[in-house]
Design an enzyme around this catalytic site. Structure first.
Site, short mmCIF file in Angstrom:
data_model
loop_
_atom_site.label_atom_id
_atom_site.label_comp_id
_atom_site.label_asym_id
_atom_site.label_seq_id
_atom_site.Cartn_x
_atom_site.Cartn_y
_atom_site.Cartn_z
N HIS A 86 -7.82 46.42 -41.78
CA HIS A 86 -8.67 46.82 -42.90
C HIS A 86 -8.75 45.70 -43.92
CE1 HIS A 86 -7.42 50.72 -41.25
NE2 HIS A 86 -8.55 51.17 -41.74
N ASP A 139 -0.71 20.66 -38.95
CA ASP A 139 -1.95 19.88 -39.01
C ASP A 139 -1.78 18.63 -39.87
OD1 ASP A 139 -4.77 19.37 -38.61
OD2 ASP A 139 -5.03 20.01 -40.69
#
Length: 171
Positions: A86, A139
């Site tokens: 949700h 990263d």
């Protein structure tokens, strides 16, 4: 997937309908309660990468600040990443980092806390925040240490809702 436990029946997977199809849980009738979840995980790296992060000498700047913001943004976007989650109005997201050293192992631990007042829990948001924060560290450091490894992303605790409190047993 969330499981409901009832002493008289087997666990029920709440994200499946009567036909076994994927289904978003209807939380319309659930009470609004204060809900909090904590999650953590590790990224293992070589000593050179660890030392660079701890000394703040990475050429890309404050790697932890970038990873913290990435984790917070990820928590806010969880429903866009995980199909049956949700969309939530988070009232607080916090992402912290701790150095971890054991003998010849070097790691950074990411810890996330997500909080709201709502009708459904924030476990997925905390887990997503940790995962993306660790991926961001990877990263930003992969050029100097492509062998880094993410490990042990897990829910530590949750508070609130119908099922109340849950805390991972200390190991």
């Amino acid at each position: 997937m969330t499981q409901q436990h009832n002493a008289k029946s087997a666990p029920v997977l709440t994200h499946l309908n009567d036909k076994g199809e994927a289904n978003m849980v209807d939380v319309t009738e659930k009470a609004v309660t204060s809900r909090t979840a904590f999650a953590d995980g590790l990224i293992y790296m070589n000593q050179q990468t660890f030392d660079m992060l701890m000394s703040g000498t990475h050429k890309k700047g404050d790697v932890f600040a970038v990873a913290r913001i990435a984790g917070i943004q990820a928590a806010k976007k969880t429903s866009e990443l995980i199909p049956l989650c949700h969309p939530l109005m988070l009232s607080k997201v916090k992402v912290d980092f701790e150095p971890v050293t054991e003998e010849d192992k070097f790691a950074i631990r990411a810890i996330a806390m997500c909080k709201l007042s709502g009708q459904t829990g924030v476990e997925m948001e905390a887990l997503t925040a940790v995962s993306v924060a660790l991926l961001t560290l990877y990263d930003m450091c992969k050029a100097v240490d492509p062998k880094m490894q993410l490990d042990g992303v897990k829910l530590l605790s949750k508070e609130g809702g119908k099922t109340g409190s849950w805390h991972r047993d200390a190991v």
